[in-house]
Design a protein around this motif. Structure first.
Motif, short mmCIF file in Angstrom:
data_model
loop_
_atom_site.label_atom_id
_atom_site.label_comp_id
_atom_site.label_asym_id
_atom_site.label_seq_id
_atom_site.Cartn_x
_atom_site.Cartn_y
_atom_site.Cartn_z
N MET A 1 29.75 -45.52 -45.50
CA MET A 1 28.70 -45.40 -44.50
C MET A 1 28.07 -44.00 -44.58
N LYS A 2 26.76 -43.95 -44.51
CA LYS A 2 26.03 -42.70 -44.63
C LYS A 2 26.18 -41.86 -43.36
N GLU A 3 26.47 -40.58 -43.55
CA GLU A 3 26.54 -39.67 -42.40
C GLU A 3 25.13 -39.38 -41.92
N THR A 4 24.95 -39.38 -40.59
CA THR A 4 23.63 -39.08 -40.04
C THR A 4 23.72 -37.93 -39.05
N TYR A 5 22.65 -37.21 -38.98
CA TYR A 5 22.50 -36.08 -38.08
C TYR A 5 21.50 -36.49 -37.01
N ILE A 6 21.71 -36.06 -35.79
CA ILE A 6 20.81 -36.42 -34.70
C ILE A 6 20.04 -35.18 -34.27
N LEU A 7 18.74 -35.30 -34.28
CA LEU A 7 17.85 -34.22 -33.87
C LEU A 7 17.30 -34.56 -32.49
N LEU A 8 17.64 -33.74 -31.51
CA LEU A 8 17.16 -33.91 -30.13
C LEU A 8 16.02 -32.94 -29.89
N TYR A 9 14.94 -33.43 -29.30
CA TYR A 9 13.73 -32.62 -29.16
C TYR A 9 12.99 -33.01 -27.87
N ASP A 10 12.01 -32.20 -27.49
CA ASP A 10 11.16 -32.48 -26.33
C ASP A 10 10.16 -33.56 -26.72
N GLY A 11 10.38 -34.76 -26.23
CA GLY A 11 9.54 -35.91 -26.58
C GLY A 11 8.14 -35.86 -25.99
N GLU A 12 7.89 -34.95 -25.08
CA GLU A 12 6.56 -34.85 -24.45
C GLU A 12 5.77 -33.67 -24.98
N CYS A 13 6.23 -33.08 -26.06
CA CYS A 13 5.59 -31.89 -26.64
C CYS A 13 4.96 -32.26 -27.98
N GLY A 14 3.64 -32.09 -28.09
CA GLY A 14 2.94 -32.40 -29.33
C GLY A 14 3.43 -31.55 -30.50
N PHE A 15 3.72 -30.28 -30.25
CA PHE A 15 4.23 -29.39 -31.29
C PHE A 15 5.57 -29.91 -31.81
N CYS A 16 6.44 -30.30 -30.87
CA CYS A 16 7.76 -30.82 -31.24
C CYS A 16 7.62 -32.13 -32.03
N ASN A 17 6.73 -33.00 -31.57
CA ASN A 17 6.50 -34.26 -32.26
C ASN A 17 5.95 -34.04 -33.67
N PHE A 18 5.10 -33.04 -33.83
CA PHE A 18 4.59 -32.70 -35.16
C PHE A 18 5.76 -32.39 -36.09
N TRP A 19 6.71 -31.57 -35.62
CA TRP A 19 7.83 -31.17 -36.47
C TRP A 19 8.82 -32.31 -36.70
N VAL A 20 8.98 -33.19 -35.72
CA VAL A 20 9.82 -34.38 -35.94
C VAL A 20 9.20 -35.22 -37.05
N ASN A 21 7.89 -35.41 -37.01
CA ASN A 21 7.21 -36.16 -38.06
C ASN A 21 7.36 -35.47 -39.42
#
Length: 132
Positions: free
Chosen positions: A1-21
Protein backbone atom coordinates in the motif's frame (compact mmCIF):
# COMPACT_ATOMS: atom_id res chain seq x y z
CA UNK A 1 0.00 0.00 0.00
CA UNK A 2 1.29 3.44 -0.96
CA UNK A 3 2.17 5.80 1.89
CA UNK A 4 0.28 9.08 1.70
CA UNK A 5 0.85 12.45 3.27
CA UNK A 6 -2.02 14.72 4.26
CA UNK A 7 -1.79 18.43 3.57
CA UNK A 8 -4.14 20.53 5.70
CA UNK A 9 -4.79 24.08 4.49
CA UNK A 10 -7.21 27.03 4.69
CA UNK A 11 -9.95 25.96 2.28
CA UNK A 12 -11.37 29.49 2.06
CA UNK A 13 -8.11 31.12 0.96
CA UNK A 14 -7.47 31.61 -2.76
CA UNK A 15 -3.71 31.80 -2.18
CA UNK A 16 -3.80 28.49 -0.27
CA UNK A 17 -5.96 26.88 -2.95
CA UNK A 18 -3.50 28.03 -5.62
CA UNK A 19 -0.67 26.21 -3.81
CA UNK A 20 -2.77 23.09 -3.21
CA UNK A 21 -3.40 22.98 -6.97
CA UNK A 22 0.34 23.48 -7.56
CA UNK A 23 1.16 20.51 -5.30
CA UNK A 24 -1.46 18.37 -7.09
CA UNK A 25 0.04 19.22 -10.50
CA UNK A 26 3.56 18.37 -9.31
CA UNK A 27 2.71 15.25 -7.27
CA UNK A 28 4.01 12.72 -9.83
CA UNK A 29 4.05 9.94 -7.23
CA UNK A 30 0.44 10.49 -6.09
CA UNK A 31 1.45 10.64 -2.41
CA UNK A 32 -0.58 13.64 -1.25
CA UNK A 33 -4.12 13.88 0.03
CA UNK A 34 -5.68 17.18 1.01
CA UNK A 35 -8.12 18.41 3.65
CA UNK A 36 -9.27 21.89 4.50
CA UNK A 37 -8.87 22.99 8.09
CA UNK A 38 -12.56 23.96 8.04
CA UNK A 39 -13.73 20.42 7.15
CA UNK A 40 -14.39 17.48 9.47
CA UNK A 41 -10.92 15.98 9.09
CA UNK A 42 -9.24 19.35 9.66
CA UNK A 43 -11.39 20.25 12.65
CA UNK A 44 -10.76 16.83 14.22
CA UNK A 45 -7.01 17.28 13.68
CA UNK A 46 -7.08 20.74 15.31
CA UNK A 47 -9.13 19.40 18.23
CA UNK A 48 -6.80 16.42 18.75
CA UNK A 49 -3.76 18.73 18.76
CA UNK A 50 -5.48 21.32 21.01
CA UNK A 51 -5.05 23.98 18.31
CA UNK A 52 -7.46 26.88 17.68
CA UNK A 53 -10.49 25.74 15.67
CA UNK A 54 -11.07 29.02 13.82
CA UNK A 55 -7.56 30.29 13.04
CA UNK A 56 -6.25 28.96 9.74
CA UNK A 57 -3.00 30.86 9.28
CA UNK A 58 -0.73 27.87 8.67
CA UNK A 59 -0.66 24.65 6.76
CA UNK A 60 0.12 21.29 8.28
CA UNK A 61 1.66 18.22 6.71
CA UNK A 62 0.92 14.89 8.36
CA UNK A 63 3.35 12.08 7.54
CA UNK A 64 2.22 8.44 7.26
CA UNK A 65 3.88 7.80 10.65
CA UNK A 66 1.79 10.59 12.23
CA UNK A 67 4.59 13.16 12.49
CA UNK A 68 3.27 16.68 11.87
CA UNK A 69 5.10 19.57 10.22
CA UNK A 70 3.86 23.14 10.07
CA UNK A 71 4.78 26.45 8.45
CA UNK A 72 8.21 26.52 6.78
CA UNK A 73 9.08 22.95 7.79
CA UNK A 74 5.94 21.73 6.03
CA UNK A 75 6.78 23.69 2.87
CA UNK A 76 10.34 22.34 2.78
CA UNK A 77 9.15 18.78 3.40
CA UNK A 78 6.53 19.05 0.63
CA UNK A 79 9.16 20.28 -1.82
CA UNK A 80 11.50 17.46 -0.84
CA UNK A 81 8.75 14.88 -1.34
CA UNK A 82 7.84 16.28 -4.75
CA UNK A 83 11.39 15.56 -5.87
CA UNK A 84 12.92 16.95 -9.04
CA UNK A 85 14.55 20.34 -8.52
CA UNK A 86 11.94 21.24 -5.85
CA UNK A 87 13.87 19.13 -3.36
CA UNK A 88 16.59 21.79 -3.44
CA UNK A 89 14.36 23.78 -1.06
CA UNK A 90 15.97 21.70 1.70
CA UNK A 91 18.84 24.21 1.54
CA UNK A 92 16.58 26.61 3.48
CA UNK A 93 16.97 24.33 6.51
CA UNK A 94 20.24 26.20 7.16
CA UNK A 95 18.13 29.24 8.05
CA UNK A 96 16.90 28.99 11.65
CA UNK A 97 13.26 27.92 11.88
CA UNK A 98 12.20 31.04 13.78
CA UNK A 99 13.45 33.21 10.87
CA UNK A 100 11.86 30.99 8.20
CA UNK A 101 8.60 31.04 10.15
CA UNK A 102 8.68 34.84 10.45
CA UNK A 103 8.76 35.02 6.65
CA UNK A 104 6.04 32.36 6.47
CA UNK A 105 3.89 34.36 8.92
CA UNK A 106 4.36 37.54 6.90
CA UNK A 107 3.16 35.78 3.76
CA UNK A 108 0.29 34.15 5.69
CA UNK A 109 -0.79 37.51 7.07
CA UNK A 110 -0.99 38.92 3.53
CA UNK A 111 -2.15 35.78 1.70
CA UNK A 112 -5.61 37.11 0.89
CA UNK A 113 -4.04 40.14 -0.78
CA UNK A 114 -1.68 37.85 -2.69
CA UNK A 115 -4.53 35.71 -4.03
CA UNK A 116 -5.38 36.51 -7.59
CA UNK A 117 -9.10 36.05 -6.93
CA UNK A 118 -8.92 33.25 -9.44
CA UNK A 119 -9.40 29.91 -7.69
CA UNK A 120 -9.93 26.94 -10.03
CA UNK A 121 -12.05 24.08 -8.73
CA UNK A 122 -10.49 20.62 -8.57
CA UNK A 123 -11.39 18.12 -11.28
CA UNK A 124 -13.42 14.99 -10.52
CA UNK A 125 -10.18 12.97 -10.44
CA UNK A 126 -8.52 15.48 -8.13
CA UNK A 127 -11.49 15.48 -5.72
CA UNK A 128 -10.64 11.84 -4.87
CA UNK A 129 -7.51 13.16 -3.12
CA UNK A 130 -9.52 15.33 -0.72
CA UNK A 131 -10.61 14.18 2.73
CA UNK A 132 -13.73 15.50 4.44
Amino acid sequence: MKETYILLYDGECGFCNFWVNWVMRNDRKGIFNFASLQGNFGQNFLTDKSLPLKRFNTLYLIEPNGEVHDKSNAVIKICRLLGSWYKLAVVFKIVPKFLRDKIYDLIAKNRRKLASGNCPLPTKEQRKMFLD
